[in-house]
Design a protein around this motif. Structure first.
Motif, short mmCIF file in Angstrom:
data_model
loop_
_atom_site.label_atom_id
_atom_site.label_comp_id
_atom_site.label_asym_id
_atom_site.label_seq_id
_atom_site.Cartn_x
_atom_site.Cartn_y
_atom_site.Cartn_z
N GLU A 104 0.82 -1.21 0.00
CA GLU A 104 0.00 0.00 0.00
C GLU A 104 0.86 1.26 0.00
O GLU A 104 0.52 2.26 -0.65
CB GLU A 104 -0.91 0.00 1.23
N LEU A 105 1.97 1.22 0.71
CA LEU A 105 2.83 2.39 0.81
C LEU A 105 3.54 2.69 -0.49
O LEU A 105 3.72 3.86 -0.87
CB LEU A 105 3.88 2.19 1.92
N PHE A 106 3.97 1.65 -1.18
CA PHE A 106 4.75 1.90 -2.40
C PHE A 106 3.80 2.20 -3.56
O PHE A 106 3.27 1.30 -4.22
CB PHE A 106 5.64 0.71 -2.75
N ASP A 107 3.59 3.48 -3.80
CA ASP A 107 2.66 3.92 -4.84
C ASP A 107 3.37 4.67 -5.96
O ASP A 107 2.73 5.36 -6.75
CB ASP A 107 1.56 4.80 -4.24
N PHE A 108 4.69 4.53 -6.04
CA PHE A 108 5.43 5.28 -7.05
C PHE A 108 5.18 4.70 -8.44
O PHE A 108 5.24 3.49 -8.66
CB PHE A 108 6.92 5.25 -6.75
N ASP A 109 4.89 5.59 -9.37
CA ASP A 109 4.69 5.22 -10.77
C ASP A 109 5.69 5.99 -11.61
O ASP A 109 5.61 7.22 -11.70
CB ASP A 109 3.26 5.56 -11.20
N PRO A 110 6.67 5.31 -12.23
CA PRO A 110 7.68 6.01 -13.02
C PRO A 110 7.09 6.86 -14.16
O PRO A 110 7.71 7.81 -14.61
CB PRO A 110 8.54 4.88 -13.59
N GLU A 111 5.87 6.51 -14.59
CA GLU A 111 5.25 7.24 -15.70
C GLU A 111 4.42 8.43 -15.23
O GLU A 111 4.02 9.27 -16.05
CB GLU A 111 4.34 6.29 -16.49
N ALA A 112 4.15 8.53 -13.93
CA ALA A 112 3.28 9.60 -13.43
C ALA A 112 4.08 10.88 -13.15
O ALA A 112 5.27 10.83 -12.85
CB ALA A 112 2.57 9.15 -12.15
N ASP A 113 3.40 12.01 -13.26
CA ASP A 113 4.04 13.30 -13.01
C ASP A 113 3.95 13.73 -11.54
O ASP A 113 4.77 14.50 -11.06
CB ASP A 113 3.40 14.40 -13.88
N SER A 114 2.94 13.25 -10.83
CA SER A 114 2.72 13.67 -9.45
C SER A 114 3.30 12.65 -8.47
O SER A 114 3.52 11.49 -8.81
CB SER A 114 1.23 13.85 -9.19
N HIS A 115 3.53 13.09 -7.24
CA HIS A 115 4.07 12.24 -6.18
C HIS A 115 2.96 11.76 -5.26
O HIS A 115 2.05 12.50 -4.94
CB HIS A 115 5.10 13.00 -5.35
N GLY A 116 3.04 10.52 -4.83
CA GLY A 116 2.17 10.01 -3.79
C GLY A 116 2.96 9.95 -2.49
O GLY A 116 3.57 10.93 -2.08
N ARG A 117 2.99 8.79 -1.88
CA ARG A 117 3.80 8.63 -0.67
C ARG A 117 5.29 8.57 -1.01
O ARG A 117 6.14 8.90 -0.19
CB ARG A 117 3.40 7.35 0.07
N ILE A 118 5.59 8.08 -2.19
CA ILE A 118 6.99 7.84 -2.57
C ILE A 118 7.42 8.86 -3.62
O ILE A 118 6.74 9.06 -4.63
CB ILE A 118 7.16 6.43 -3.16
N GLU A 119 8.55 9.49 -3.36
CA GLU A 119 9.18 10.31 -4.39
C GLU A 119 10.59 9.77 -4.62
O GLU A 119 11.23 9.28 -3.69
CB GLU A 119 9.21 11.78 -4.00
N VAL A 120 11.03 9.84 -5.85
CA VAL A 120 12.33 9.27 -6.22
C VAL A 120 13.23 10.38 -6.76
O VAL A 120 12.85 11.09 -7.69
CB VAL A 120 12.18 8.14 -7.26
N GLU A 121 14.40 10.49 -6.17
CA GLU A 121 15.41 11.44 -6.64
C GLU A 121 16.49 10.65 -7.37
O GLU A 121 17.13 9.78 -6.79
CB GLU A 121 16.00 12.18 -5.45
N GLY A 122 16.65 10.94 -8.64
CA GLY A 122 17.62 10.20 -9.44
C GLY A 122 16.96 9.24 -10.41
O GLY A 122 17.53 8.20 -10.74
N VAL A 123 15.74 9.59 -10.86
CA VAL A 123 15.02 8.73 -11.80
C VAL A 123 15.86 8.48 -13.04
O VAL A 123 15.91 7.36 -13.58
CB VAL A 123 13.67 9.38 -12.19
N GLU A 124 16.55 9.52 -13.51
CA GLU A 124 17.35 9.38 -14.73
C GLU A 124 18.47 8.36 -14.55
O GLU A 124 18.90 7.71 -15.51
CB GLU A 124 17.92 10.73 -15.15
#
Length: 314
Positions: A104-124
């Motif tokens: 439930e916590l891990f809601d990161f979508d590499p294709e999405a523009d907005s952040h949920g619970r998870i934000e990723v720094e260094g996607v590139e």
């Protein structure tokens, strides 16, 4: 030689008693986590934080935590040391509760523009790792919820062989292994043959993930927070053998049960006069990187680990 029947009987009884104790502890923990699952994630995680802040200071490990903090931060007063220690117990409680709600916590979508619970720094950098044909190693430490890092890699379809140390309790270890394997890709339990398994992955051009802040009895002599420690030389040896790219990564807990996952720039490992990766100097580079993370968010590191082997000295 004939074994003493009485001694054999006593040995069997002791082993069975220990096995029952491990089973009882494991299923009490499973029951508690199942109860947490009945409630919303945010409330359960905050409750686990609240409980551990009150229970932790009354356990034997609290003394070790305070001693570790005093040695690491001699410039801090006792009130600040106690504050960090209690906050670190809260993060331990959160880590346990977050395990229940990991999906439930891990809601990161590499294709999405907005952040949920998870934000990723260094996607590139994740994308770069997908396209490169050179083996790589990602290292991290017991900061934030470090379990989220391999889950993030899997969300990018980046398959990494993760070295992990199974819990001492075999019942918990079995359940944790099944849970991790379903969400984190290839898992390599830490034992005598684990180095060969990781080497096989790197030989095929794959990626490996390792924790580098654990005590290692036969490790390379180095320092951490200005004090002598022994550090596992495995990363340096693998990097020397396979000419791997090395990336630091960490998880940072944010307010409101959110997380920032950071994949940092590739680092260059030191080399000796012959041009080979310098194993002791590499161990120190890893310790220095982890120390910089811990200094930034001291309450988010697992201080109850006996990193400096203080219990044995005591």
């Amino acid at each position: 030689y004939r074994p003493d029947p009485l001694k054999s009987f006593i040995t069997r009884v002791v082993l069975k008693a220990r096995q029952f104790q491990q089973w009882l502890v494991a299923y009490l923990i499973f029951a508690l986590l199942s109860v947490l699952k009945l409630f919303p994630a945010d409330g359960s995680i905050r409750f686990a934080d609240w409980v551990m802040r009150r229970i932790g200071p009354h356990t034997g490990r609290h003394k070790l935590i305070l001693e570790n903090l005093r040695k690491a931060f001699p410039e801090k007063d006792e009130a600040e040391i106690e504050r960090i220690a209690i906050a670190s117990w809260g993060h331990i409680g959160r880590l346990a509760a977050e395990y229940v709600f990991l999906d439930e916590l891990f809601d990161f979508d590499p294709e999405a523009d907005s952040h949920g619970r998870i934000e990723v720094e260094g996607v590139e950098r994740f994308v770069t790792l997908l396209d490169r044909d050179r083996p790589f190693i990602v290292f991290t430490a017991h900061t934030g919820n470090f379990e989220l890092l391999p889950v993030a890699a899997a969300s990018f379809n980046l398959h990494v062989s993760v070295l992990f140390r199974p819990p001492n309790n075999p019942y918990i270890a079995k359940k944790v292994f099944r849970f991790r394997r379903k969400r984190m890709g290839d898992l390599v339990p830490s034992h005598a043959g684990s180095a060969f398994a990781l080497a096989g992955t790197l030989e095929q051009g794959g990626g490996v993930g390792v924790l580098v802040d654990q005590k290692f009895k036969r490790g390379t002599h180095s320092s951490f927070f200005g004090q002598a420690v022994q550090t596992n030389p495995l990363l340096g040896k693998l990097a020397r053998q396979f000419d791997c790219a090395i990336y630091p990564a960490r998880c940072i807990r944010l307010p409101n049960n959110r997380f920032r996952l950071v994949l940092e720039d590739e680092i260059t490992l030191p080399r000796n006069e012959k041009g080979a990766i310098d194993i002791p100097a590499t161990a120190q580079v890893l310790n220095d990187k982890v120390e910089s993370w811990v200094r930034e968010y001291p309450e988010q590191w697992l201080w109850y680990h006996d990193r400096w082997n203080r219990r044995k000295r005591g």
